[in-house]
Design a protein around this motif. Structure first.
Motif, PDB file in Angstrom:
ATOM      1  N   MET A   1      19.051  10.756 -13.562  1.00  0.00           N
ATOM      2  CA  MET A   1      18.656  10.098 -12.495  1.00  0.00           C
ATOM      3  C   MET A   1      17.965   8.494 -12.981  1.00  0.00           C
ATOM      4  O   MET A   1      18.245   7.604 -12.389  1.00  0.00           O
ATOM      5  N   GLU A   2      17.185   8.739 -14.172  1.00  0.00           N
ATOM      6  CA  GLU A   2      16.920   7.390 -14.840  1.00  0.00           C
ATOM      7  C   GLU A   2      17.913   6.262 -14.939  1.00  0.00           C
ATOM      8  O   GLU A   2      17.697   5.114 -14.918  1.00  0.00           O
ATOM      9  N   THR A   3      19.041   6.827 -15.436  1.00  0.00           N
ATOM     10  CA  THR A   3      20.114   5.898 -15.621  1.00  0.00           C
ATOM     11  C   THR A   3      20.593   5.291 -14.608  1.00  0.00           C
ATOM     12  O   THR A   3      20.754   4.028 -14.338  1.00  0.00           O
ATOM     13  N   LEU A   4      20.919   5.891 -13.448  1.00  0.00           N
ATOM     14  CA  LEU A   4      21.322   5.362 -12.089  1.00  0.00           C
ATOM     15  C   LEU A   4      20.098   4.413 -11.609  1.00  0.00           C
ATOM     16  O   LEU A   4      20.486   3.397 -11.076  1.00  0.00           O
TER      17      LEU A   4
ATOM     18  N   LYS B   1      18.318   2.456 -13.673  1.00  0.00           N
ATOM     19  CA  LYS B   1      18.485   1.330 -14.585  1.00  0.00           C
ATOM     20  C   LYS B   1      19.573   0.578 -13.914  1.00  0.00           C
ATOM     21  O   LYS B   1      19.651  -0.712 -14.068  1.00  0.00           O
ATOM     22  N   PHE B   2      20.941   1.256 -13.744  1.00  0.00           N
ATOM     23  CA  PHE B   2      21.816   0.400 -13.149  1.00  0.00           C
ATOM     24  C   PHE B   2      21.678  -0.084 -11.798  1.00  0.00           C
ATOM     25  O   PHE B   2      22.601  -1.199 -11.365  1.00  0.00           O
ATOM     26  N   PHE B   3      21.271   0.552 -11.033  1.00  0.00           N
ATOM     27  CA  PHE B   3      21.214   0.352  -9.525  1.00  0.00           C
ATOM     28  C   PHE B   3      19.567   0.228  -9.023  1.00  0.00           C
ATOM     29  O   PHE B   3      19.398   0.971  -8.174  1.00  0.00           O
ATOM     30  N   PRO B   4      18.772  -0.592  -9.495  1.00  0.00           N
ATOM     31  CA  PRO B   4      17.404  -0.681  -8.925  1.00  0.00           C
ATOM     32  C   PRO B   4      17.441  -0.975  -7.574  1.00  0.00           C
ATOM     33  O   PRO B   4      16.299  -0.308  -7.010  1.00  0.00           O
TER      34      PRO B   4
ATOM     35  N   GLY C   1      26.624   0.895  -5.342  1.00  0.00           N
ATOM     36  CA  GLY C   1      25.287   0.649  -5.258  1.00  0.00           C
ATOM     37  C   GLY C   1      24.853   0.746  -3.691  1.00  0.00           C
ATOM     38  O   GLY C   1      23.849   1.212  -3.243  1.00  0.00           O
ATOM     39  N   ILE C   2      25.968   0.517  -2.745  1.00  0.00           N
ATOM     40  CA  ILE C   2      25.852   0.750  -1.437  1.00  0.00           C
ATOM     41  C   ILE C   2      25.724   2.255  -0.951  1.00  0.00           C
ATOM     42  O   ILE C   2      24.870   2.857  -0.357  1.00  0.00           O
TER      43      ILE C   2
END
Length: 88
Positions: free
Chosen positions: A1-4, A6-9, A74-75
């Motif tokens: 979840m933390e990776t998501l 970071k990539f999609f704040p 992202g959307i």
């Protein structure tokens, strides 16, 4: 979840109301439009060069596709976080 995150704040920040969800989606679309315009302009500038222009045009096409993929992901992630399918 933390990776998501970071990539999609942006996908995890604007999810508390429907208004913020719409604003977040519009921000993604605005970034896509600006990036597309810049890629189009760069392709227009270097497209007339015989060999280098074709290579740069191809590379910019790949970058444009990756940007479109990022915006779409992202959307989708933002909608899933809003719908509480993905926990933030």
């Amino acid at each position: 979840m933390e990776t998501l995150k970071k990539f999609f704040p942006l996908s995890f920040k604007r999810t508390d109301s429907i208004g913020n969800l719409i604003v977040g989606i519009l921000l993604y679309l605005l970034v896509g439009i600006v990036a597309g315009a810049l890629i189009w302009l760069a392709t227009l500038i270097v497209g007339w060069l015989p060999v280098v222009g074709a290579l740069i045009g191809w590379a910019l096409g790949v970058v444009g596709g990756l940007i479109e993929l990022y915006i779409l992901a992202g959307i989708i992630i933002q909608i899933l976080v809003f719908a509480k399918v993905i926990k933030d």
